[in-house]
Design a protein around this motif. Structure first.
Motif, PDB file in Angstrom:
ATOM      1  N   LEU A   1       0.836  -1.190   0.000  1.00  0.00           N
ATOM      2  CA  LEU A   1       0.000   0.000   0.000  1.00  0.00           C
ATOM      3  C   LEU A   1       0.879   1.251   0.000  1.00  0.00           C
ATOM      4  CD1 LEU A   1      -2.619  -1.163   2.661  1.00  0.00           C
ATOM      5  CD2 LEU A   1      -2.869  -1.185   0.166  1.00  0.00           C
ATOM      6  N   LYS A   2       0.274   2.386  -0.242  1.00  0.00           N
ATOM      7  CA  LYS A   2       1.026   3.634  -0.261  1.00  0.00           C
ATOM      8  C   LYS A   2       1.701   3.843   1.089  1.00  0.00           C
ATOM      9  CE  LYS A   2       0.581   8.585  -1.193  1.00  0.00           C
ATOM     10  NZ  LYS A   2      -0.350   9.695  -1.534  1.00  0.00           N
ATOM     11  N   GLY A   3       2.996   4.094   1.066  1.00  0.00           N
ATOM     12  CA  GLY A   3       3.757   4.311   2.294  1.00  0.00           C
ATOM     13  C   GLY A   3       4.299   3.049   2.926  1.00  0.00           C
ATOM     14  N   GLN A   4       3.907   1.880   2.406  1.00  0.00           N
ATOM     15  CA  GLN A   4       4.383   0.611   2.979  1.00  0.00           C
ATOM     16  C   GLN A   4       5.701   0.225   2.326  1.00  0.00           C
ATOM     17  OE1 GLN A   4       1.930  -2.881   2.248  1.00  0.00           O
ATOM     18  NE2 GLN A   4       2.427  -3.717   4.253  1.00  0.00           N
ATOM     19  N   GLN A   5       6.731   0.044   3.147  1.00  0.00           N
ATOM     20  CA  GLN A   5       8.044  -0.358   2.650  1.00  0.00           C
ATOM     21  C   GLN A   5       8.206  -1.869   2.803  1.00  0.00           C
ATOM     22  OE1 GLN A   5      11.349   2.405   3.886  1.00  0.00           O
ATOM     23  NE2 GLN A   5       9.765   3.216   5.252  1.00  0.00           N
ATOM     24  N   VAL A   6       8.887  -2.474   1.837  1.00  0.00           N
ATOM     25  CA  VAL A   6       9.090  -3.921   1.845  1.00  0.00           C
ATOM     26  C   VAL A   6      10.581  -4.221   1.722  1.00  0.00           C
ATOM     27  CG1 VAL A   6       8.574  -6.108   0.703  1.00  0.00           C
ATOM     28  CG2 VAL A   6       6.825  -4.327   0.805  1.00  0.00           C
ATOM     29  N   PHE A   7      11.075  -5.088   2.595  1.00  0.00           N
ATOM     30  CA  PHE A   7      12.479  -5.494   2.593  1.00  0.00           C
ATOM     31  C   PHE A   7      12.555  -7.019   2.591  1.00  0.00           C
ATOM     32  CE2 PHE A   7      12.050  -1.540   4.952  1.00  0.00           C
ATOM     33  CZ  PHE A   7      13.019  -0.712   4.383  1.00  0.00           C
ATOM     34  N   VAL A   8      13.546  -7.565   1.922  1.00  0.00           N
ATOM     35  CA  VAL A   8      13.774  -9.016   1.963  1.00  0.00           C
ATOM     36  C   VAL A   8      15.239  -9.282   1.692  1.00  0.00           C
ATOM     37  CG1 VAL A   8      13.203  -9.371  -0.484  1.00  0.00           C
ATOM     38  CG2 VAL A   8      12.988 -11.276   1.136  1.00  0.00           C
ATOM     39  N   GLU A   9      15.799 -10.252   2.396  1.00  0.00           N
ATOM     40  CA  GLU A   9      17.210 -10.605   2.206  1.00  0.00           C
ATOM     41  C   GLU A   9      17.397 -12.095   2.447  1.00  0.00           C
ATOM     42  OE1 GLU A   9      20.633 -10.298   0.796  1.00  0.00           O
ATOM     43  OE2 GLU A   9      19.793  -8.326   1.270  1.00  0.00           O
ATOM     44  N   LYS A  10      18.106 -12.730   1.531  1.00  0.00           N
ATOM     45  CA  LYS A  10      18.444 -14.146   1.648  1.00  0.00           C
ATOM     46  C   LYS A  10      19.921 -14.275   1.977  1.00  0.00           C
ATOM     47  CE  LYS A  10      18.876 -18.339  -1.207  1.00  0.00           C
ATOM     48  NZ  LYS A  10      18.509 -18.998  -2.472  1.00  0.00           N
ATOM     49  N   VAL A  11      20.248 -15.090   2.959  1.00  0.00           N
ATOM     50  CA  VAL A  11      21.636 -15.323   3.352  1.00  0.00           C
ATOM     51  C   VAL A  11      22.012 -16.752   2.973  1.00  0.00           C
ATOM     52  CG1 VAL A  11      23.280 -15.406   5.265  1.00  0.00           C
ATOM     53  CG2 VAL A  11      21.469 -13.681   5.258  1.00  0.00           C
ATOM     54  N   SER A  12      23.006 -16.888   2.118  1.00  0.00           N
ATOM     55  CA  SER A  12      23.471 -18.217   1.698  1.00  0.00           C
ATOM     56  C   SER A  12      24.953 -18.127   1.365  1.00  0.00           C
ATOM     57  CB  SER A  12      22.677 -18.713   0.486  1.00  0.00           C
ATOM     58  OG  SER A  12      22.756 -17.783  -0.575  1.00  0.00           O
ATOM     59  N   LYS A  13      25.585 -19.287   1.225  1.00  0.00           N
ATOM     60  CA  LYS A  13      27.033 -19.306   0.996  1.00  0.00           C
ATOM     61  C   LYS A  13      27.405 -18.872  -0.417  1.00  0.00           C
ATOM     62  CE  LYS A  13      27.881 -22.846   4.496  1.00  0.00           C
ATOM     63  NZ  LYS A  13      28.388 -24.205   4.807  1.00  0.00           N
TER      64      LYS A  13
END
Length: 488
Positions: free
Chosen positions: A379-391
């Motif tokens: 939605l407006k103003g909603q921030q989304v973050f995602v991060e994958k940790v792998s070798k």
């Protein structure tokens, strides 16, 4: 079933459900240029090119001039033969002639082939990349420089045992100025028009694939009733995970029901502020579709397995597999995704957070399957973050995958969802951490308390990918980083 193999139409009578394309190529047709390396879809030595009519004409539609063939790379070791009815399979063997394909010539010129075991896969991945890249995008070295990442993605599922990546990338650079108006690939297989005619002829005249072991329903009703009657038969789409039971688990599978022939389950579209994704939609299709409306999804998929795997694996398969380390559920959870489940002719909708009940246990009843995913857009103003940790950056399983959505209003956290994979027996929301953050003024002092709250949400385990302590620490660090970035 029928398929076009290189330049010959082949009829296969009642193929076994667990026969892989690689096994069939090497043992039944002695096409040995396609190698077996890992047999799990990691090394890319078995890469072949598979073409399908687009849109897939699987409902008895007469051949049309508008039809075209879409080609993509596939790991033959984990592609089930039964899934290739009406497809064009191209193996490296057809290119082994005095007249080399430009990709082969470039690899010769750049001394890109070393031990030779992995080279067939690299050639096939580069051929299909070159085929699918607009010629004007590679017209100059300057323009090509912007596409180097595309080359790296195309080769992300090909491992060189001799560490010879640099000459292979130089070979790709050499392809940049060439005219690809008519790809030389089709000189080897009899011409594009001939291939198109053969595929249309197969699909139109032999639309109903009839086998005892590998069933391919063409309507949603047919699929739903077949699975309701025989719920013990496994459903299959891309087989990128199921095939490992065959190649490494050495299991025999007598019967399968393939969902990919159902047109309704191949649908991906935006309806209002939601993306509807059918059970048969590949991850590559999701990756391409989400680039504008949900770039976080496309960015995450760029690190999911390899291009060959994403060309066949499905988003619904990643959910239904109910793996604690599945990469996609954390992002879907923080966006409040829902699932449409179908049993017979009845459907129901549940929140994704209610789907995984325990390790490898889901809310699916016997004979029930996932019809589609309903994915709300931010939605407006909603921030989304995602991060994958792998070798490894690509083609690797995550130690932890962390996603967060947050809305800040006048300095206060008005909405927050946090979810992680690899931290519990199921992909799980960080409910305690969320509740402590919600409604609070976002500050450095508040962010500093995250590790203590997170320790109440998750108690991860030690395994070959990471220790429990590492998982706990890096997950806390990522969430703190997301919050700091949101505050900025």
């Amino acid at each position: 079933m029928h398929l076009l193999l290189n330049q010959t139409t082949i009829e296969i009578v009642d193929p076994a459900a667990d026969t892989t394309l690689l096994q069939w190529l090497r043992e039944s047709h002695h096409l040995t240029a396609t190698k077996e390396g890992c047999a799990v879809g990691d090394c890319g030595a078995c890469t072949v090119i598979v073409g399908q009519l687009e849109p897939a004409l699987k409902t008895g539609i007469e051949p049309t001039e508008q039809a075209k063939i879409v080609y993509h790379s596939v790991n033959a070791c984990i592609a089930l033969l039964g899934s290739l009815h009406g497809c064009h399979v191209i193996s490296l063997d057809i290119l082994q002639s005095p007249k080399l394909h430009p990709v082969q010539q470039a690899m010769v010129d750049c001394h890109s082939s070393q031990c030779g075991f992995c080279s067939p896969g690299f050639v096939m991945s580069l051929v299909v990349w070159w085929l699918n890249t607009p010629a004007d995008a590679l017209a100059t070295p300057e323009a090509f420089a912007k596409h180097r990442h595309g080359v790296e993605l195309a080769l992300s599922g090909n491992l060189c045992r001799c560490t010879g990546y640099h000459p292979i990338l130089l070979a790709a650079d050499q392809l940049a100025p060439m005219d690809r108006t008519t790809d030389p690939l089709f000189d080897h297989v009899g011409g594009y028009d001939k291939c198109l005619f053969e595929l249309q002829n197969i699909v139109y005249k032999t639309n109903d694939m009839v086998t005892r072991a590998y069933r391919t329903p063409t309507t949603l009703k047919e699929l739903a009733l077949a699975y309701e009657v025989s719920p013990s038969i496994r459903l299959v789409a891309g087989s990128t995970d199921l095939a490992l039971d065959i190649t490494h688990g050495l299991k025999s599978i007598d019967h399968l029901i393939d969902i990919t022939g159902v047109a309704e389950l191949q649908c991906i579209e935006q309806r209002g502020n939601e993306i509807h994704i059918g059970a048969g939609v590949s991850l590559s299709a999701v990756e391409a579709f989400c680039q504008q409306p949900l770039p976080a999804m496309s960015d995450l998929l760029g690190r999911f397995a390899s291009r060959q795997v994403r060309n066949r694996a499905t988003l619904v398969g990643n959910i239904a597999n109910s793996s604690p380390i599945a990469d996609m559920p954390p992002l879907l959870l923080v966006l409040d995704a829902r699932l449409i489940l179908q049993h017979g002719l009845n459907q129901r909708t549940i929140a994704l957070k209610e789907f995984n009940l325990a390790y490898k246990k889901t809310a699916l009843a016997a004979g029930e399957f996932i019809h589609s995913v309903l994915l709300p857009l931010p939605l407006k103003g909603q921030q989304v973050f995602v991060e994958k940790v792998s070798k490894r950056a690509e083609d690797d399983i995550s130690a932890t995958c962390v996603a967060m959505s947050i809305t800040i209003e006048q300095g206060e956290i008005a909405q927050i969802n946090i979810a992680c994979g690899g931290m519990a027996a199921i992909p799980k929301m960080a409910s305690i951490t969320q509740s402590q953050l919600l409604g609070q003024t976002l500050s450095s002092a508040l962010i500093a308390q995250v590790p203590a709250w997170l320790a109440q949400d998750y108690q991860p385990i030690d395994d070959m990918r990471a220790s429990a302590a590492y998982r706990q620490r890096v997950t806390a660090n990522l969430i703190q980083g997301f919050l700091t970035e949101a505050m900025a």
